[in-house]
Write a protein that holds these residues in place. Structure first.
Motif, PDB file in Angstrom:
ATOM      1  N   LEU A 194       0.836  -1.211   0.000  1.00  0.00           N
ATOM      2  CA  LEU A 194       0.000   0.000   0.000  1.00  0.00           C
ATOM      3  C   LEU A 194       0.867   1.255   0.000  1.00  0.00           C
ATOM      4  O   LEU A 194       0.511   2.267  -0.612  1.00  0.00           O
ATOM      5  CB  LEU A 194      -0.949  -0.008   1.203  1.00  0.00           C
ATOM      6  N   ASP A 195       2.016   1.185   0.647  1.00  0.00           N
ATOM      7  CA  ASP A 195       2.943   2.324   0.623  1.00  0.00           C
ATOM      8  C   ASP A 195       3.416   2.572  -0.815  1.00  0.00           C
ATOM      9  O   ASP A 195       3.424   3.724  -1.283  1.00  0.00           O
ATOM     10  CB  ASP A 195       4.130   2.034   1.550  1.00  0.00           C
ATOM     11  N   ALA A 196       3.771   1.498  -1.507  1.00  0.00           N
ATOM     12  CA  ALA A 196       4.221   1.643  -2.903  1.00  0.00           C
ATOM     13  C   ALA A 196       3.109   2.242  -3.765  1.00  0.00           C
ATOM     14  O   ALA A 196       3.343   3.123  -4.605  1.00  0.00           O
ATOM     15  CB  ALA A 196       4.671   0.298  -3.458  1.00  0.00           C
ATOM     16  N   ALA A 198       0.750   4.183  -2.749  1.00  0.00           N
ATOM     17  CA  ALA A 198       0.671   5.608  -2.387  1.00  0.00           C
ATOM     18  C   ALA A 198       1.794   6.394  -3.070  1.00  0.00           C
ATOM     19  O   ALA A 198       1.583   7.534  -3.493  1.00  0.00           O
ATOM     20  CB  ALA A 198       0.741   5.772  -0.869  1.00  0.00           C
ATOM     21  N   HIS A 199       2.971   5.789  -3.194  1.00  0.00           N
ATOM     22  CA  HIS A 199       4.059   6.493  -3.890  1.00  0.00           C
ATOM     23  C   HIS A 199       3.676   6.762  -5.341  1.00  0.00           C
ATOM     24  O   HIS A 199       3.919   7.849  -5.872  1.00  0.00           O
ATOM     25  CB  HIS A 199       5.350   5.654  -3.843  1.00  0.00           C
ATOM     26  N   ALA A 200       3.061   5.764  -5.990  1.00  0.00           N
ATOM     27  CA  ALA A 200       2.647   5.950  -7.378  1.00  0.00           C
ATOM     28  C   ALA A 200       1.590   7.052  -7.486  1.00  0.00           C
ATOM     29  O   ALA A 200       1.679   7.935  -8.349  1.00  0.00           O
ATOM     30  CB  ALA A 200       2.109   4.631  -7.944  1.00  0.00           C
ATOM     31  N   ALA A 263      -0.572  12.826   1.698  1.00  0.00           N
ATOM     32  CA  ALA A 263      -0.780  11.557   2.413  1.00  0.00           C
ATOM     33  C   ALA A 263       0.475  11.219   3.222  1.00  0.00           C
ATOM     34  O   ALA A 263       0.385  10.777   4.372  1.00  0.00           O
ATOM     35  CB  ALA A 263      -1.114  10.426   1.435  1.00  0.00           C
ATOM     36  N   HIS A 264       1.643  11.447   2.617  1.00  0.00           N
ATOM     37  CA  HIS A 264       2.875  11.214   3.372  1.00  0.00           C
ATOM     38  C   HIS A 264       3.083  12.291   4.440  1.00  0.00           C
ATOM     39  O   HIS A 264       3.536  11.991   5.540  1.00  0.00           O
ATOM     40  CB  HIS A 264       4.080  11.113   2.434  1.00  0.00           C
ATOM     41  N   ALA A 265       2.736  13.543   4.122  1.00  0.00           N
ATOM     42  CA  ALA A 265       2.900  14.619   5.113  1.00  0.00           C
ATOM     43  C   ALA A 265       2.033  14.359   6.342  1.00  0.00           C
ATOM     44  O   ALA A 265       2.453  14.589   7.475  1.00  0.00           O
ATOM     45  CB  ALA A 265       2.541  15.962   4.490  1.00  0.00           C
ATOM     46  N   THR A 277       2.700   2.250  11.975  1.00  0.00           N
ATOM     47  CA  THR A 277       3.669   1.912  10.920  1.00  0.00           C
ATOM     48  C   THR A 277       3.412   2.800   9.694  1.00  0.00           C
ATOM     49  O   THR A 277       2.277   3.215   9.431  1.00  0.00           O
ATOM     50  CB  THR A 277       3.555   0.446  10.469  1.00  0.00           C
ATOM     51  N   HIS A 278       4.491   3.056   8.964  1.00  0.00           N
ATOM     52  CA  HIS A 278       4.418   3.987   7.836  1.00  0.00           C
ATOM     53  C   HIS A 278       3.328   3.579   6.833  1.00  0.00           C
ATOM     54  O   HIS A 278       2.495   4.401   6.438  1.00  0.00           O
ATOM     55  CB  HIS A 278       5.792   4.051   7.154  1.00  0.00           C
ATOM     56  N   GLY A 279       3.320   2.308   6.443  1.00  0.00           N
ATOM     57  CA  GLY A 279       2.356   1.855   5.435  1.00  0.00           C
ATOM     58  C   GLY A 279       0.918   2.011   5.904  1.00  0.00           C
ATOM     59  O   GLY A 279       0.033   2.400   5.132  1.00  0.00           O
ATOM     60  N   ALA A 281      -0.192   4.200   8.189  1.00  0.00           N
ATOM     61  CA  ALA A 281      -0.519   5.632   8.274  1.00  0.00           C
ATOM     62  C   ALA A 281      -0.779   6.215   6.883  1.00  0.00           C
ATOM     63  O   ALA A 281      -1.753   6.961   6.675  1.00  0.00           O
ATOM     64  CB  ALA A 281       0.618   6.384   8.969  1.00  0.00           C
ATOM     65  N   VAL A 282       0.044   5.866   5.935  1.00  0.00           N
ATOM     66  CA  VAL A 282      -0.117   6.389   4.569  1.00  0.00           C
ATOM     67  C   VAL A 282      -1.420   5.873   3.956  1.00  0.00           C
ATOM     68  O   VAL A 282      -2.178   6.638   3.339  1.00  0.00           O
ATOM     69  CB  VAL A 282       1.100   5.987   3.699  1.00  0.00           C
ATOM     70  N   ALA A 283      -1.689   4.584   4.143  1.00  0.00           N
ATOM     71  CA  ALA A 283      -2.895   3.988   3.557  1.00  0.00           C
ATOM     72  C   ALA A 283      -4.155   4.605   4.157  1.00  0.00           C
ATOM     73  O   ALA A 283      -5.136   4.866   3.457  1.00  0.00           O
ATOM     74  CB  ALA A 283      -2.888   2.471   3.781  1.00  0.00           C
TER      75      ALA A 283
HETATM   76 ZN   LIG Z   1       6.004   5.908   1.770  1.00  0.00          ZN
END
Ligand SMILES: [Zn+2]
Length: 382
Positions: A194-196, A198-200, A263-265, A277-279, A281-283
């Protein structure tokens, strides 16, 4: 009109199931004859370190190992990596692991070759001396660190996450072997996947996007979107793992050539203050940020184009944002205790994040408060 741009090149990508066996040839290609291998204990337990070591030693390449990378590496972790490295002789650094191993290896490279502390490299292009050749081998499909010139390292005193970048820190070669991701726990595959994604999706609409980054964002999305459903369901095929591994790397290249967004901010303060965890939180934040961003016509047009790329017939009638929302809901993350009472402080933190300024629709603290309220109202009810 096509905006001017200057691209940041990709490492050489060596992709394929079983491509770990290409490591000795890759070491030779970058001029290496002895390596310092950075990994973590989980990767050792999975047997990947032993296999890599065997390939290298069979080819007559000695290996010194540092297997103590930690999640979210700190300045102290970087210094520890350097101290272990100083006890050995080598001319090439290899990271085998997730984002933390790759960040630790890059950070160790900064300190070994340029001295000082990691805070000296906060920003971009502050390493004045040459760095050792670096080969990255990801065992998760997530951060895309294998394609980036940044090491993410937290300050020891303030815990601030610093992006320490330099063109010399980037991997010369990234080996993308989807078989290495088979041993990761399902929960890690979901979080990193899901982090990946979000990066896309964040790099696609970032104000820093350009012709090159947009190519990588869309390619990343196409690969990730066909496979992420199976990852979340816990039944990815070999093909799905290959799509995830390529998609994560392309998303890493998209960030390298562009930037992230809100989303990352907004995720980073959840990680810092509530240990999310990062993933996760971003998701949690991503679909809400996308709904906020779609008021910008250019972002809405990009989302609409991506919707048409959704390959899964079951979701083809859903809009992209609904599809993302559904993915996150199916991931069944635990509720974040206490965060709903903390939104004002979280929002203050989000406005100070570097990535916030590149979101296609600007945000003030009040906007972040509203985003957190919406995200946390749904939290745990999925
Ligand atoms: Zn990320």
């Amino acid at each position: 009109m096509i905006e001017p741009f200057a691209s940041r090149p990709a490492p050489k990508l060596v992709f394929g199931p079983g491509s770990l066996k290409e490591l000795p040839a890759c070491v030779r290609e970058v001029g290496g004859s002895a390596i310092f291998l950075v990994s973590d204990t989980g990767i050792v337990r999975a047997g990947h370190v032993e296999r890599a070591r065997q390939f290298l030693e069979d080819a007559g390449i000695p290996v010194a190992l540092h297997d103590h990378s930690h999640e979210n590496p700190t300045e102290a972790d970087a210094a520890a990596c350097r101290d272990v490295a100083l006890r050995h002789t080598f001319d090439c650094i290899v990271a085998l692991g997730g984002g933390s191993s790759m960040d630790t290896a890059k950070a160790g490279n900064f300190l070994l070759t340029n001295g000082g502390a990691m805070r000296d490299y906060h920003g971009y292009g502050k390493a004045t001396k040459p760095m050792l050749p670096f080969i990255a081998i990801p065992t998760t499909s997530g951060t895309g660190s294998e394609c980036q010139s940044y090491a993410l390292v937290s300050r020891d005193d303030t815990h601030e996450k610093m992006a320490c970048g330099d063109p010399k820190a980037k991997a010369r070669i990234a080996i993308l072997d989807p078989e290495l991701t088979e041993t990761q726990p399902r929960s890690v595959a979901i979080l990193t996947g899901l982090d990946a994604l979000a990066h896309a999706l964040e790099s696609a609409v970032s104000t820093k996007r350009n012709t090159i980054s947009s190519l990588y964002s869309e390619a990343a999305f196409r690969h990730l979107s066909v496979a992420i459903g199976a990852v979340i369901a816990g039944s990815p095929s070999h093909d799905d793992r290959a799509h995830m591994q390529l998609g994560a790397a392309f998303a890493g290249l998209a960030i390298e050539n562009s930037m992230l967004g809100a989303a990352h901010a907004s995720a980073n303060p959840l990680t810092a203050r509530h240990n999310v965890t990062h993933g996760h939180a971003v998701a949690l934040m991503l679909p809400h940020v996308m709904r906020y961003n779609r008021e910008v016509p250019a972002a809405a047009a990009i989302y609409a184009r991506y919707s048409t790329a959704l390959a899964d017939a079951r979701v083809s009638t859903l809009r992209l944002i609904d599809w993302v929302h559904e993915l996150v809901a199916h991931s069944a993350f635990p509720a974040i205790a206490g965060a709903a009472d903390d939104v004002v402080v979280l929002a203050q933190g989000a406005t100070q994040q570097w990535t916030s300024q590149f979101n296609p629709r600007p945000l003030q603290a009040d906007d972040y408060v509203a985003l957190y309220r919406r995200a946390l109202a749904n939290d745990g009810s999925a």
